[in-house]
Design a protein around this motif. Structure first.
Motif, short mmCIF file in Angstrom:
data_model
loop_
_atom_site.label_atom_id
_atom_site.label_comp_id
_atom_site.label_asym_id
_atom_site.label_seq_id
_atom_site.Cartn_x
_atom_site.Cartn_y
_atom_site.Cartn_z
N TRP A 35 0.91 -0.96 0.17
CA TRP A 35 0.11 -0.06 0.08
C TRP A 35 0.83 1.21 0.02
O TRP A 35 2.03 1.26 0.37
N ARG A 37 0.63 5.83 0.31
CA ARG A 37 -0.09 6.85 0.78
C ARG A 37 0.02 8.13 0.26
O ARG A 37 1.17 8.29 -0.59
N GLY A 41 3.38 9.38 5.92
CA GLY A 41 3.21 8.91 7.17
C GLY A 41 2.13 8.09 7.05
O GLY A 41 1.30 8.01 6.28
N ASP A 42 1.68 7.12 8.20
CA ASP A 42 0.65 6.27 8.37
C ASP A 42 -0.60 6.89 8.64
O ASP A 42 -1.64 6.35 8.16
N ASN A 43 -0.48 8.29 9.03
CA ASN A 43 -1.91 9.04 9.06
C ASN A 43 -2.41 9.64 7.88
O ASN A 43 -3.50 10.24 7.94
N LEU A 46 -4.71 6.04 2.21
CA LEU A 46 -4.15 5.20 1.23
C LEU A 46 -4.49 5.66 -0.26
O LEU A 46 -5.74 6.03 -0.74
N THR A 65 9.47 10.17 9.34
CA THR A 65 8.33 9.08 9.39
C THR A 65 8.84 7.82 8.56
O THR A 65 8.28 6.66 8.67
N TYR A 67 9.47 7.41 5.58
CA TYR A 67 8.53 7.18 4.26
C TYR A 67 9.35 7.84 3.14
O TYR A 67 10.36 8.82 3.33
N PRO A 81 6.70 3.28 2.79
CA PRO A 81 7.77 3.04 3.77
C PRO A 81 9.05 2.85 3.34
O PRO A 81 8.98 2.00 2.31
#
Length: 206
Positions: A35, A37, A41-43, A46, A65, A67, A81
């Motif tokens: 995945w 984004r 960051g994960d926040n 997607l 982060t 990323y 990531p």
């Protein structure tokens, strides 16, 4: 105003933490589709997936982060990531190369097998020819031995015949010699008696 100022400071911090690099090629992990984004960051929401093993271009990284922003082969950009990026081609990408290498080596081995089989066949042919020549020489040698045995038997038979002829000749000579001796003996006994009687007759007539 404080909320706007806080958002502005947050965006500035994110911008400051993003490190811009020269564009580099990276490869997505060989695991299942990864995945990506919309932000570093994960926040962030997607934005889709990238295919496992796909080659992407790394545009920049965010050390905070962990990323990196990448661009795929279709020109789309997204964040992923850094742990999902590899410096070396993925196994999926290397498989065709490995298959080609395996095919090349297999072809070489097949050629080696063909060459070896051909050389083996040639050697077997030469050995068969040598065996044929050797067998022919053995047969010729045996034939000569047989002829020698026959010749030796003929020589032996001829020697026996020669010995018989020699004995016959010797016997004949003995017989001839005995006959001559007997005739001489008879003449030696008879002639002396004949000669004196003639003399006596001559004297009486006178």
């Amino acid at each position: 105003m404080p909320k706007l100022r806080l958002i502005g400071l947050t965006l500035f911090a994110l911008s400051a933490s993003a490190v811009v690099h020269a564009e580099e090629t990276r490869y997505v992990s060989d695991e299942l589709n990864t995945w990506v984004r919309s932000g570093p960051g994960d926040n962030y929401r997607l934005a889709g997936t990238v295919t496992a093993g796909e080659a992407v271009t790394l545009l920049q990284t965010n050390d905070a982060t962990q990323y990196g922003q990448v661009r795929d082969s279709n020109g789309r950009t997204a964040w992923i990531p850094l742990k999902e990026l590899k410096s070396e081609p993925s196994f999926k990408t290397r498989v065709p190369d490995l298959e080609n290498q395996v095919k090349t080596l297999t072809d070489k081995l097949n050629n080696i097998d063909t060459t070896w089989n051909q050389r083996t066949a040639d050697m077997q042919k030469k050995v068969a020819q040598s065996d044929s020549v050797i067998n022919g020489l053995k047969d010729e040698n045996q034939k000569l031995k047989n002829e020698l045995i026959v010749a030796q038997k003929k020589v032996s038979a001829a020697n026996l015949q020669l010995d018989d002829k020699q004995r016959t000749i010797i016997m004949q000579w003995f017989m001839y010699g005995g006959g001559v001796l007997g005739v001489g003996l008879i003449l030696g006994l008879v002639l002396p008696r004949l000669v004196p009687s003639r003399k006596r007759n001559d004297r009486w007539m006178n």
